[in-house]
Design a protein around this motif. Structure first.
Motif, short mmCIF file in Angstrom:
data_model
loop_
_atom_site.label_atom_id
_atom_site.label_comp_id
_atom_site.label_asym_id
_atom_site.label_seq_id
_atom_site.Cartn_x
_atom_site.Cartn_y
_atom_site.Cartn_z
N LEU A 53 49.08 -30.35 23.50
CA LEU A 53 49.69 -30.66 22.23
C LEU A 53 50.88 -30.02 22.46
CD1 LEU A 53 46.60 -30.86 20.02
CD2 LEU A 53 47.68 -32.65 21.35
N ASP A 62 48.05 -40.73 23.51
CA ASP A 62 47.04 -40.41 22.73
C ASP A 62 47.78 -38.86 22.08
OD1 ASP A 62 44.86 -42.30 22.93
OD2 ASP A 62 45.22 -41.84 25.28
N VAL A 66 48.86 -37.86 17.91
CA VAL A 66 48.70 -36.47 17.36
C VAL A 66 50.14 -35.80 16.93
CG1 VAL A 66 47.68 -34.22 17.52
CG2 VAL A 66 46.47 -36.07 18.69
N THR A 70 52.11 -34.59 13.22
CA THR A 70 52.21 -33.37 12.90
C THR A 70 53.35 -32.51 13.15
OG1 THR A 70 51.14 -32.50 15.01
CG2 THR A 70 49.63 -32.80 13.11
N VAL A 204 46.91 -30.02 11.55
CA VAL A 204 45.83 -30.52 12.09
C VAL A 204 44.99 -29.51 12.65
CG1 VAL A 204 47.12 -30.59 14.40
CG2 VAL A 204 45.05 -32.11 14.32
N ALA A 206 41.75 -28.89 15.39
CA ALA A 206 40.82 -29.55 16.41
C ALA A 206 39.58 -28.99 16.44
CB ALA A 206 41.83 -29.36 17.68
N ALA A 216 39.52 -34.09 15.75
CA ALA A 216 40.87 -33.43 15.07
C ALA A 216 41.20 -33.80 13.65
CB ALA A 216 42.00 -34.17 15.91
N PHE A 218 43.25 -34.07 10.34
CA PHE A 218 44.59 -34.27 9.89
C PHE A 218 44.50 -33.97 8.17
CE2 PHE A 218 44.45 -36.39 13.78
CZ PHE A 218 45.69 -35.75 14.46
#
Length: 535
Positions: A53, A62, A66, A70, A204, A206, A216, A218
Motif C-alpha cells: 500500500l 486492487d 485502497v 485514502t 483505513v 487493515a 480493510a 474504511f
C-alpha cells in the motif's frame, strides 16, 4: 454491474449513468453497518514486495482502489468523463504553450489523518520520493517526464517537465502522484506493511491474515478537504480466494457488492438473480488481456516466432468458448472506444492462418516445433484465466508448429517480480488503465522503465511518436501518432493483444450509486455507494 441495463462508460462522457438501485442515494450509507465490498484477490506483502500500500511500490488495480480512497492527489477523475478536476488542489494548469510547466495551488487547511498539516512541501517530497526509490514494480514510469518540482510557498507547487506532456494532468489523478506525509514515509525506502497515512476521504484499518489483508475497514475522514462527497460513513472491503467464494458471500448476504473477476457462468447466473434481490449491471470496459514476451529469451527472441503466434491465435474462440461473450476480440493494445484505436493486428494478419504461420517460421529458418512455457497467475485475473491459457496452449500445439507447456503461479507479487526479472519467456497479463487515454496503453510498455521490464526497444516510438502525441492538447490530433505505434507493435509483436473485457458490478438492490462505482480508469469509487430502499 444489471445486464439488462446497459450503462455506457464514463470514458467518453457520452451519457450520465442512470441510478442502479431504487431509493434515495443522499448520504444513504451514513451511520449503521458499513457497506461491505467483496474482492476476489489478495493484497499481500512479500520479501521482494514488502509494501503493498505504498504508492512507490503498488501498481495494481486492487491496491490502487485502497489508495484512491485514502491518499489524496492534486487532481482526480470526475464522476463521469475524462477531464481531471481538482481535489487536494484548488486549481491547476499549464503555464506555458509547450505543456512543460504545470502549476497547482493547494486548498487551505489540508491535513493528513494523523493531524499533520499537508503543504506543498509534502507534494514535492512525495514526487521526489517516488523517483528516488524508483521501485522496479512500481508506477514511477508515470512520472518520468518530471524534471523538477518546486514548492515556492506552502500552497504552491510547480512541476517542470523535461518534455511536453498533455497527459500530465491525468497522471496527477493516479496513486503514482499520491501525497504522503513527509514526517511518516521514509524518503529513501518503502513504508512496509499495511498502514496508510493520507488525507483522502477515508482512513483505513487493515486486518491481516498471514502476509495478506483479510479485511480493510474504511471510515469517513472528518478532516478531508477535497471535491468528493461521501455517501456513506463506513465501507468494509473483504478479500476472497476467488470469485466463486465472493459470489457465495454475496448471495448469503455477507457482502453487499462485488466486481471484477466474474466468470462467464457467474455473469449468466447473476443476470437471473432477481429473486435474490441482486442487481447485475454491465458497463463497457477498458480492461484488456494480452500475452507478454521476454524478447531476449531464445525461444521467442526472433520476431518471426511472435508473428507466427499472432497468425495462429484465435481471439473469437477465446471470447466465445471461454468468456461467453463477456468480452470482445482485441486487435490492438489500444482498446475500442479510445481515440486513436485501429485494428492493427487484424490489418496485418487477418483471420487465424496456420499455413501463413508455417511460412513465416520457415522463411526465418526457425526449427519447429518451437518450445516454450506459457506462464500465468492463478490469483489475480479471475478463475477463467487457467481455461484461457489452456485454450491458447491447444491453439498453438494443434498446429504442430509449437510445443507449449503451461505453468500457474499462485502469488501475484511473486509473479510480477519474476516477470520483470525476465524469468518467463511468454506470460499472460491484463491491464487496467492508469488514465483513460491511448497513451496509457502504449507508453507503459516502452522504454527503459517499462511496466513489464521488457527488453524490447523501438527508437521511433520512444523518441518520436510518443513525444509528438504528448504535445497535442487536443487528443484527437494525437490519433495519427497512436496509429503508427499500433502498426509497429503489430509488426514487432512485443505484446500480443487478445481481448477487451466488459465490466460488471453485482450488488444487493438496496445499494445505491453503483452506476458511479467505477470511474473512467476502471477505479472503484467506494464513496459513491450508499444504502437506500429497494422496490
Amino acid at each position: 454491474m444489471n445486464r439488462k441495463t446497459l450503462v455506457l462508460p464514463a470514458l467518453a462522457g457520452l451519457l450520465a449513468p442512470v441510478l442502479a438501485a431504487c431509493g434515495s442515494s443522499d448520504d444513504a450509507g451514513d451511520g449503521g453497518d458499513p457497506i461491505v465490498v467483496g474482492v476476489a484477490t489478495h493484497i499481500e506483502a512479500t520479501k521482494s514486495a514488502p509494501a503493498p500500500l505504498d504508492p512507490a511500490q503498488a501498481y495494481d488495480v486492487d491496491a490502487w482502489n485502497v489508495m484512491r480512497a485514502t491518499l489524496q492527489t492534486l487532481m482526480r477523475l470526475p464522476r463521469s468523463g475524462t477531464a481531471p478536476v481538482p481535489d487536494a488542489a484548488e486549481s491547476c494548469g499549464f503555464r506555458d504553450t509547450q505543456n512543460e510547466q504545470y502549476r497547482c495551488t493547494l486548498r487551505k487547511g489540508l491535513k493528513f489523518s494523523n493531524g499533520h498539516a499537508l503543504t506543498a512541501q509534502d507534494v514535492k517530497f512525495s514526487i521526489e520520493r517516488m523517483k528516488t526509490i524508483n521501485n522496479t514494480n512500481g508506477p514511477v514510469s508515470l512520472l518520468d517526464d518530471i524534471d523538477k518540482v518546486e514548492a515556492p510557498s506552502d500552497t504552491e507547487v510547480v512541476f517542470h517537465l523535461s518534455k511536453p506532456d498533455a497527459t500530465f494532468p491525468q497522471k496527477l489523478t493516479t496513486p503514482a502522484a499520491a501525497i504522503v506525509d513527509s514526517q511518516v514515509y521514509p524518503k529513501g525506502h518503502l513504508y512496509s506493511g499495511f498502514n496508510v497515512v493520507g488525507s483522502g476521504p477515508y482512513t483505513v484499518k487493515a486486518e491481516r491474515s498471514g502476509n495478506h489483508i483479510a479485511k480493510a475497514l474504511f471510515t469517513k475522514n472528518p478532516s478531508y478537504q477535497g471535491g468528493l462527497k461521501t455517501h456513506n460513513d463506513k465501507v468494509e472491503m473483504r478479500f476472497y480466494a476467488d470469485s466463486a467464494d465472493t459470489e457465495r458471500a454475496l448471495r448469503k448476504g455477507d457482502i453487499d457488492l462485488m466486481n471484477r473477476g466474474l466468470s462467464p457462468s457467474q455473469v449468466q447466473g447473476l443476470e437471473n438473480a432477481r429473486d435474490s434481490h441482486i442487481t447485475l449491471q454491465t458497463m463497457t470496459g477498458q480492461e484488456i488481456r494480452y500475452l507478454a514476451f521476454n524478447t531476449k529469451d531464445p525461444a521467442v527472441s526472433n520476431k518471426a516466432v511472435r508473428q507466427a503466434m499472432a497468425q495462429i491465435v484465435n481471439r473469437s474462440d477465446l471470447v466465445r468458448n471461454i468468456y461467453a461473450y463477456t468480452g470482445d476480440p482485441l486487435f490492438s493494445m489500444v482498446p475500442t472506444g479510445l481515440t486513436g484505436h485501429i485494428n492493427s493486428f487484424f490489418n496485418k494478419y487477418g483471420n487465424p492462418n496456420v499455413a501463413a504461420a508455417r511460412k513465416t517460421l520457415r522463411d526465418a529458418n526457425i526449427t519447429t516445433p518451437v518450445k516454450f512455457t506459457l506462464t500465468y497467475t492463478t490469483s489475480h485475473y479471475g478463475s477463467s484465466t487457467a481455461k484461457e491459457v489452456r485454450a491458447l496452449q491447444q491453439q498453438f500445439n494443434s498446429t504442430k508448429l509449437f510445443d507449449v507447456s503451461v505453468k500457474g503461479i499462485d502469488s501475484w507479487q511473486q509473479y510480477r517480480t519474476d516477470a520483470v526479472a525476465g524469468k518467463y519467456s511468454v506470460y499472460s497479463m491484463g491491464w487496467f488503465p492508469d488514465i483513460p487515454d491511448a497513451d496509457n496503453y502504449i507508453a507503459p510498455f516502452i522504454g527503459k522503465q517499462n511496466f513489464l521490464g521488457s527488453p524490447y526497444r523501438n527508437g521511433k516510438i520512444e523518441s518520436q511518436l510518443i513525444p509528438a502525441s504528448r504535445q497535442q492538447s487536443d487528443r484527437n490530433a494525437a490519433a495519427a501518432d497512436f496509429k503508427q505505434v499500433q502498426d509497429i507493435f503489430a509488426d514487432d509483436v512485443p505484446v500480443l493483444p487478445l481481448w477487451q473485457g466488459k465490466q460488471y458490478v453485482a450488488a444487493h438492490d438496496d445499494i445505491t450509486g453503483i452506476s458511479w462505482a467505477l470511474n473512467a480508469a476502471s477505479g472503484l469509487q467506494i464513496w459513491e455507494l450508499g444504502r437506500g430502499v429497494s422496490d
